[in-house]
Design an enzyme around this catalytic site. Structure first.
Site, mmCIF file in Angstrom:
data_model
loop_
_atom_site.group_PDB
_atom_site.id
_atom_site.type_symbol
_atom_site.label_atom_id
_atom_site.label_comp_id
_atom_site.label_asym_id
_atom_site.label_seq_id
_atom_site.Cartn_x
_atom_site.Cartn_y
_atom_site.Cartn_z
ATOM 1 N N GLU A 48 36.795 31.757 33.298
ATOM 2 C CA GLU A 48 37.753 31.999 34.378
ATOM 3 C C GLU A 48 39.137 32.049 33.743
ATOM 4 O O GLU A 48 39.593 31.078 33.139
ATOM 5 C CB GLU A 48 37.655 30.880 35.410
ATOM 6 N N SER A 49 39.797 33.197 33.845
ATOM 7 C CA SER A 49 41.004 33.438 33.046
ATOM 8 C C SER A 49 42.137 32.461 33.343
ATOM 9 O O SER A 49 42.844 32.021 32.425
ATOM 10 C CB SER A 49 41.491 34.878 33.249
ATOM 11 N N CYS A 79 35.311 39.840 29.150
ATOM 12 C CA CYS A 79 35.537 39.439 30.534
ATOM 13 C C CYS A 79 36.870 38.688 30.672
ATOM 14 O O CYS A 79 37.931 39.290 30.554
ATOM 15 C CB CYS A 79 34.358 38.624 31.059
ATOM 16 N N ARG A 106 41.786 41.763 37.873
ATOM 17 C CA ARG A 106 40.817 40.674 37.906
ATOM 18 C C ARG A 106 39.778 40.887 39.007
ATOM 19 O O ARG A 106 40.067 41.455 40.054
ATOM 20 C CB ARG A 106 41.517 39.335 38.133
ATOM 21 N N ILE A 134 29.769 40.166 35.441
ATOM 22 C CA ILE A 134 29.818 39.001 36.329
ATOM 23 C C ILE A 134 31.266 38.784 36.746
ATOM 24 O O ILE A 134 32.093 38.385 35.931
ATOM 25 C CB ILE A 134 29.274 37.738 35.631
ATOM 26 N N ARG A 135 31.579 39.036 38.003
ATOM 27 C CA ARG A 135 32.969 38.937 38.501
ATOM 28 C C ARG A 135 33.923 39.610 37.503
ATOM 29 O O ARG A 135 34.972 39.074 37.143
ATOM 30 C CB ARG A 135 33.366 37.478 38.720
ATOM 31 N N HIS A 170 29.754 41.149 29.572
ATOM 32 C CA HIS A 170 29.311 40.042 28.725
ATOM 33 C C HIS A 170 28.189 40.510 27.795
ATOM 34 O O HIS A 170 27.010 40.337 28.110
ATOM 35 C CB HIS A 170 28.781 38.891 29.583
ATOM 36 N N GLU A 172 27.323 39.085 25.161
ATOM 37 C CA GLU A 172 26.696 37.891 24.598
ATOM 38 C C GLU A 172 25.558 37.348 25.450
ATOM 39 O O GLU A 172 24.768 36.524 24.986
ATOM 40 C CB GLU A 172 27.758 36.794 24.387
#
Length: 201
Positions: A48-49, A79, A106, A134-135, A170, A172
């Site tokens: 979450e940034s 992300c 975002r 994801i978001r 993502h 990863e």
């Protein structure tokens, strides 16, 4: 032996570590600012940034990360990591580290329940990279020095600016390590370009 760090403040750190493995690469979990001094490249995981920025400030990483980027060493953000690197963030007065010439939005793909997986062609990497959104943020605009690497439905989801690499998704969280290996090669080439030739005798 080159050293690539994964910033371990938040996110899927161990998944990134696993994806970065290479015979000539030592992967370091970065929890202290002084660890940056020994690195040849750095990965910002997702998460979450806003929380990530708060932790960057709390543990004194902000100026050190700016200096790391200014030195020309490669950085890779996925992300939330992409958001951390961006010059501008839609709806905010300014970006965070502001090291990559792009504007991002975002949560552009909606909430957690609207997460999805797909396969994308990524320029210079492969035609079928597995991508988990994801978001996820979007790259809305890029500067002249930024190369667009991938798009989804006409929107930019991966880009490169010199030694800076960023993606909305993502990689990863899949078994496909080719995007990470692209970054490993970027670090390898960066090291080779900075090696000084031996003086003539």
């Amino acid at each position: 032996m080159m050293k690539i760090g994964v910033l371990a403040l938040q996110g899927a750190v161990r998944e990134h570590v696993k994806s970065l493995q290479a015979p000539d690469c030592e992967v370091v979990i970065v929890k202290r600012v002084e660890q940056l001094n020994d690195l040849d490249g750095l990965v910002f995981p997702g998460g979450e940034s806003t929380t990530m920025r708060r932790l960057v400030d709390k543990y004194g990483f902000f100026e050190a990360l700016k200096e790391f980027s200014a030195s020309g060493k490669p950085m890779f953000g996925t992300c939330a990591g992409l958001i951390l690197m961006a010059e501008d963030i839609s709806g905010q007065d300014q970006g965070h580290l502001q090291v990559m010439d792009m504007e991002v939005e975002r949560n552009a793909f909606g909430r957690q329940r609207e997460s999805f997986e797909t396969t994308l062609p990524v320029l210079g990497v492969a035609e079928d990279i597995e991508a988990v959104f994801i978001r996820a943020p979007l790259i809305k605009n890029v500067g002249e020095r930024v190369e667009i690497l991938a798009e989804y439905n006409g929107e930019i989801v991966a880009a490169r600016q010199d030694n800076l690499l960023a993606c909305s998704f993502h990689p990863e969280l899949t078994t496909d390590i080719r995007f990470h290996q692209y970054f490993v090669q970027l670090v390898r080439e960066s090291l080779e370009s900075t090696e000084q030739p031996l003086a003539a005798t």
